[in-house]
Design a protein around this motif. Structure first.
Motif, mmCIF file in Angstrom:
data_model
loop_
_atom_site.group_PDB
_atom_site.id
_atom_site.type_symbol
_atom_site.label_atom_id
_atom_site.label_comp_id
_atom_site.label_asym_id
_atom_site.label_seq_id
_atom_site.Cartn_x
_atom_site.Cartn_y
_atom_site.Cartn_z
ATOM 1 N N MET A 86 0.816 -1.197 0.000
ATOM 2 C CA MET A 86 0.000 0.000 0.000
ATOM 3 C C MET A 86 0.857 1.257 0.000
ATOM 4 S SD MET A 86 -3.315 -0.793 2.348
ATOM 5 C CE MET A 86 -2.428 -1.057 3.841
ATOM 6 N N SER A 126 -1.851 9.397 -1.884
ATOM 7 C CA SER A 126 -3.065 10.020 -1.373
ATOM 8 C C SER A 126 -3.259 11.417 -1.956
ATOM 9 C CB SER A 126 -3.010 10.105 0.154
ATOM 10 O OG SER A 126 -1.925 10.910 0.552
ATOM 11 N N TRP A 130 -10.850 2.345 -2.554
ATOM 12 C CA TRP A 130 -10.541 2.685 -1.168
ATOM 13 C C TRP A 130 -11.734 3.217 -0.400
ATOM 14 C CZ3 TRP A 130 -6.367 0.519 0.434
ATOM 15 C CH2 TRP A 130 -5.326 0.285 -0.451
ATOM 16 N N PHE A 165 -9.045 -7.905 7.698
ATOM 17 C CA PHE A 165 -8.261 -6.673 7.642
ATOM 18 C C PHE A 165 -8.900 -5.680 6.676
ATOM 19 C CE2 PHE A 165 -5.269 -4.262 5.028
ATOM 20 C CZ PHE A 165 -4.718 -3.429 5.986
ATOM 21 N N TRP A 166 -9.255 -6.156 5.488
ATOM 22 C CA TRP A 166 -9.780 -5.247 4.468
ATOM 23 C C TRP A 166 -11.142 -4.694 4.871
ATOM 24 C CZ3 TRP A 166 -6.836 -2.929 1.267
ATOM 25 C CH2 TRP A 166 -5.653 -3.525 0.854
ATOM 26 N N GLU A 167 -11.977 -5.509 5.471
ATOM 27 C CA GLU A 167 -13.282 -5.010 5.896
ATOM 28 C C GLU A 167 -13.121 -3.921 6.958
ATOM 29 O OE1 GLU A 167 -16.905 -4.139 5.474
ATOM 30 O OE2 GLU A 167 -16.028 -5.707 4.240
ATOM 31 N N ALA A 168 -12.193 -4.130 7.888
ATOM 32 C CA ALA A 168 -11.935 -3.109 8.910
ATOM 33 C C ALA A 168 -11.367 -1.837 8.277
ATOM 34 C CB ALA A 168 -10.964 -3.662 9.963
ATOM 35 N N LYS A 169 -10.467 -1.995 7.325
ATOM 36 C CA LYS A 169 -9.860 -0.845 6.637
ATOM 37 C C LYS A 169 -10.924 -0.028 5.902
ATOM 38 C CE LYS A 169 -6.565 1.413 4.293
ATOM 39 N NZ LYS A 169 -6.222 2.680 4.889
ATOM 40 N N PHE A 170 -11.770 -0.724 5.135
ATOM 41 C CA PHE A 170 -12.820 -0.028 4.382
ATOM 42 C C PHE A 170 -13.828 0.633 5.330
ATOM 43 C CE2 PHE A 170 -11.995 -3.347 0.902
ATOM 44 C CZ PHE A 170 -10.993 -2.573 0.353
ATOM 45 N N SER A 171 -14.111 -0.021 6.428
ATOM 46 C CA SER A 171 -15.036 0.543 7.404
ATOM 47 C C SER A 171 -14.473 1.831 7.999
ATOM 48 C CB SER A 171 -15.302 -0.487 8.496
ATOM 49 O OG SER A 171 -16.130 0.057 9.478
ATOM 50 N N ARG A 172 -13.192 1.810 8.364
ATOM 51 C CA ARG A 172 -12.558 3.031 8.895
ATOM 52 C C ARG A 172 -12.577 4.154 7.866
ATOM 53 N NH1 ARG A 172 -8.580 -0.684 10.536
ATOM 54 N NH2 ARG A 172 -7.187 0.113 8.916
ATOM 55 N N ASN A 173 -12.328 3.820 6.593
ATOM 56 C CA ASN A 173 -12.343 4.846 5.541
ATOM 57 C C ASN A 173 -13.724 5.469 5.409
ATOM 58 O OD1 ASN A 173 -9.679 4.302 5.051
ATOM 59 N ND2 ASN A 173 -10.016 3.276 3.101
#
Length: 157
Positions: free
Chosen positions: A1, A6, A56, A73-81
Protein backbone atom coordinates in the motif's frame (compact mmCIF):
# COMPACT_ATOMS: atom_id res chain seq x y z
CA UNK A 1 0.00 0.00 0.00
CA UNK A 2 3.01 2.24 0.25
CA UNK A 3 2.94 2.88 -3.50
CA UNK A 4 -0.67 4.16 -3.38
CA UNK A 5 -0.62 7.92 -3.33
CA UNK A 6 -3.06 10.02 -1.37
CA UNK A 7 -2.29 13.32 -3.12
CA UNK A 8 -1.99 14.30 -6.78
CA UNK A 9 -3.63 11.13 -8.07
CA UNK A 10 -4.58 10.96 -11.74
CA UNK A 11 -8.34 11.53 -11.07
CA UNK A 12 -7.42 14.54 -8.95
CA UNK A 13 -5.16 15.95 -11.65
CA UNK A 14 -7.89 15.53 -14.27
CA UNK A 15 -10.43 17.39 -12.13
CA UNK A 16 -8.00 20.22 -11.42
CA UNK A 17 -7.16 20.57 -15.11
CA UNK A 18 -10.87 20.75 -15.97
CA UNK A 19 -11.47 23.36 -13.26
CA UNK A 20 -8.66 25.53 -14.65
CA UNK A 21 -10.03 25.10 -18.19
CA UNK A 22 -13.42 26.29 -16.94
CA UNK A 23 -11.80 29.40 -15.48
CA UNK A 24 -12.20 28.34 -11.86
CA UNK A 25 -8.88 29.20 -10.29
CA UNK A 26 -7.94 30.37 -6.83
CA UNK A 27 -8.42 27.03 -5.15
CA UNK A 28 -6.21 25.50 -2.49
CA UNK A 29 -5.02 21.90 -2.43
CA UNK A 30 -5.44 19.80 0.72
CA UNK A 31 -6.03 22.96 2.74
CA UNK A 32 -5.38 22.40 6.44
CA UNK A 33 -7.86 25.07 7.55
CA UNK A 34 -10.80 23.20 6.00
CA UNK A 35 -12.30 20.35 8.03
CA UNK A 36 -11.01 17.00 6.77
CA UNK A 37 -8.44 18.53 4.39
CA UNK A 38 -10.40 17.96 1.15
CA UNK A 39 -8.58 17.58 -2.17
CA UNK A 40 -9.64 20.96 -3.61
CA UNK A 41 -10.98 23.94 -1.63
CA UNK A 42 -12.39 27.25 -2.77
CA UNK A 43 -12.13 29.21 0.52
CA UNK A 44 -13.96 32.30 -0.72
CA UNK A 45 -16.88 30.26 -2.00
CA UNK A 46 -16.81 27.82 0.95
CA UNK A 47 -16.83 24.91 -1.48
CA UNK A 48 -14.72 21.78 -1.12
CA UNK A 49 -14.26 18.96 -3.62
CA UNK A 50 -13.38 15.48 -2.44
CA UNK A 51 -12.21 13.09 -5.17
CA UNK A 52 -12.71 9.52 -3.97
CA UNK A 53 -11.11 6.42 -5.39
CA UNK A 54 -13.72 3.71 -5.92
CA UNK A 55 -11.69 0.91 -4.33
CA UNK A 56 -10.54 2.68 -1.17
CA UNK A 57 -13.77 4.53 -0.40
CA UNK A 58 -16.12 1.72 -1.57
CA UNK A 59 -18.02 3.43 -4.36
CA UNK A 60 -21.78 2.85 -4.12
CA UNK A 61 -22.16 3.14 -7.89
CA UNK A 62 -19.70 0.69 -9.43
CA UNK A 63 -19.30 -1.92 -6.68
CA UNK A 64 -15.52 -2.48 -6.67
CA UNK A 65 -14.13 -5.93 -5.96
CA UNK A 66 -12.91 -7.03 -2.55
CA UNK A 67 -9.51 -8.60 -1.93
CA UNK A 68 -9.68 -12.36 -1.35
CA UNK A 69 -6.81 -12.54 1.15
CA UNK A 70 -7.12 -11.22 4.71
CA UNK A 71 -10.82 -10.29 4.42
CA UNK A 72 -11.05 -9.21 8.09
CA UNK A 73 -8.26 -6.67 7.64
CA UNK A 74 -9.78 -5.25 4.47
CA UNK A 75 -13.28 -5.01 5.90
CA UNK A 76 -11.93 -3.11 8.91
CA UNK A 77 -9.86 -0.85 6.64
CA UNK A 78 -12.82 -0.03 4.38
CA UNK A 79 -15.04 0.54 7.40
CA UNK A 80 -12.56 3.03 8.89
CA UNK A 81 -12.34 4.85 5.54
CA UNK A 82 -16.13 5.15 5.29
CA UNK A 83 -16.40 6.37 8.90
CA UNK A 84 -13.71 8.99 8.29
CA UNK A 85 -15.47 10.18 5.12
CA UNK A 86 -18.79 10.52 6.98
CA UNK A 87 -17.14 12.35 9.89
CA UNK A 88 -15.38 14.77 7.52
CA UNK A 89 -18.61 15.44 5.62
CA UNK A 90 -20.44 16.15 8.88
CA UNK A 91 -17.67 18.56 9.98
CA UNK A 92 -17.83 20.35 6.63
CA UNK A 93 -21.59 20.82 6.91
CA UNK A 94 -21.35 22.06 10.48
CA UNK A 95 -18.74 24.61 9.38
CA UNK A 96 -21.04 25.82 6.57
CA UNK A 97 -19.09 24.35 3.65
CA UNK A 98 -20.56 22.77 0.54
CA UNK A 99 -18.90 19.42 -0.11
CA UNK A 100 -18.90 18.03 -3.63
CA UNK A 101 -17.91 14.35 -3.83
CA UNK A 102 -16.58 13.06 -7.14
CA UNK A 103 -16.06 9.30 -7.61
CA UNK A 104 -13.26 7.92 -9.74
CA UNK A 105 -15.69 5.89 -11.89
CA UNK A 106 -17.53 9.11 -12.81
CA UNK A 107 -14.32 10.46 -14.37
CA UNK A 108 -14.06 7.77 -17.03
CA UNK A 109 -14.08 8.84 -20.68
CA UNK A 110 -17.79 8.44 -21.38
CA UNK A 111 -18.90 10.33 -18.23
CA UNK A 112 -16.11 12.85 -17.72
CA UNK A 113 -17.65 15.77 -19.64
CA UNK A 114 -21.07 15.51 -18.00
CA UNK A 115 -19.56 15.06 -14.53
CA UNK A 116 -17.30 18.08 -14.94
CA UNK A 117 -20.10 20.22 -16.36
CA UNK A 118 -22.19 19.49 -13.28
CA UNK A 119 -19.22 20.04 -10.95
CA UNK A 120 -18.42 23.44 -12.49
CA UNK A 121 -22.09 24.45 -12.30
CA UNK A 122 -22.26 23.46 -8.61
CA UNK A 123 -19.07 25.36 -7.74
CA UNK A 124 -20.36 28.48 -9.48
CA UNK A 125 -23.82 28.22 -7.88
CA UNK A 126 -22.33 27.80 -4.41
CA UNK A 127 -20.02 30.75 -5.05
CA UNK A 128 -22.96 32.98 -5.83
CA UNK A 129 -24.49 32.12 -2.47
CA UNK A 130 -27.63 30.60 -3.91
CA UNK A 131 -27.22 27.23 -2.20
CA UNK A 132 -26.97 26.39 1.50
CA UNK A 133 -24.23 24.09 2.73
CA UNK A 134 -24.80 20.54 1.51
CA UNK A 135 -23.08 17.34 0.41
CA UNK A 136 -23.55 16.28 -3.19
CA UNK A 137 -22.33 13.23 -5.14
CA UNK A 138 -21.45 14.88 -8.44
CA UNK A 139 -21.91 12.73 -11.51
CA UNK A 140 -23.91 10.08 -9.67
CA UNK A 141 -26.25 8.11 -11.91
CA UNK A 142 -29.99 8.60 -11.39
CA UNK A 143 -31.57 6.47 -8.65
CA UNK A 144 -33.73 4.54 -11.13
CA UNK A 145 -30.58 3.40 -12.98
CA UNK A 146 -29.02 2.12 -9.76
CA UNK A 147 -32.16 0.16 -8.88
CA UNK A 148 -32.22 -1.43 -12.34
CA UNK A 149 -28.56 -2.43 -12.07
CA UNK A 150 -29.10 -4.00 -8.63
CA UNK A 151 -32.13 -5.97 -9.79
CA UNK A 152 -30.12 -7.35 -12.75
CA UNK A 153 -27.41 -8.50 -10.35
CA UNK A 154 -29.97 -10.30 -8.18
CA UNK A 155 -31.41 -12.13 -11.20
CA UNK A 156 -27.97 -13.41 -12.22
CA UNK A 157 -27.22 -14.97 -8.84
Amino acid sequence: MQANRSKNTSPELRVRAALRAAGLTGYRLHWKAAPGRPDVCFPGRRVAIQINGCFWHRCPFCGPSRPKTHPEFWEAKFSRNRERDERNARLMLEAGWTLLVVWECQLKRDRFESTMARLVAEVRAAGEGRLPAHVLDVGAPPVWRLRARRSRRRRRS
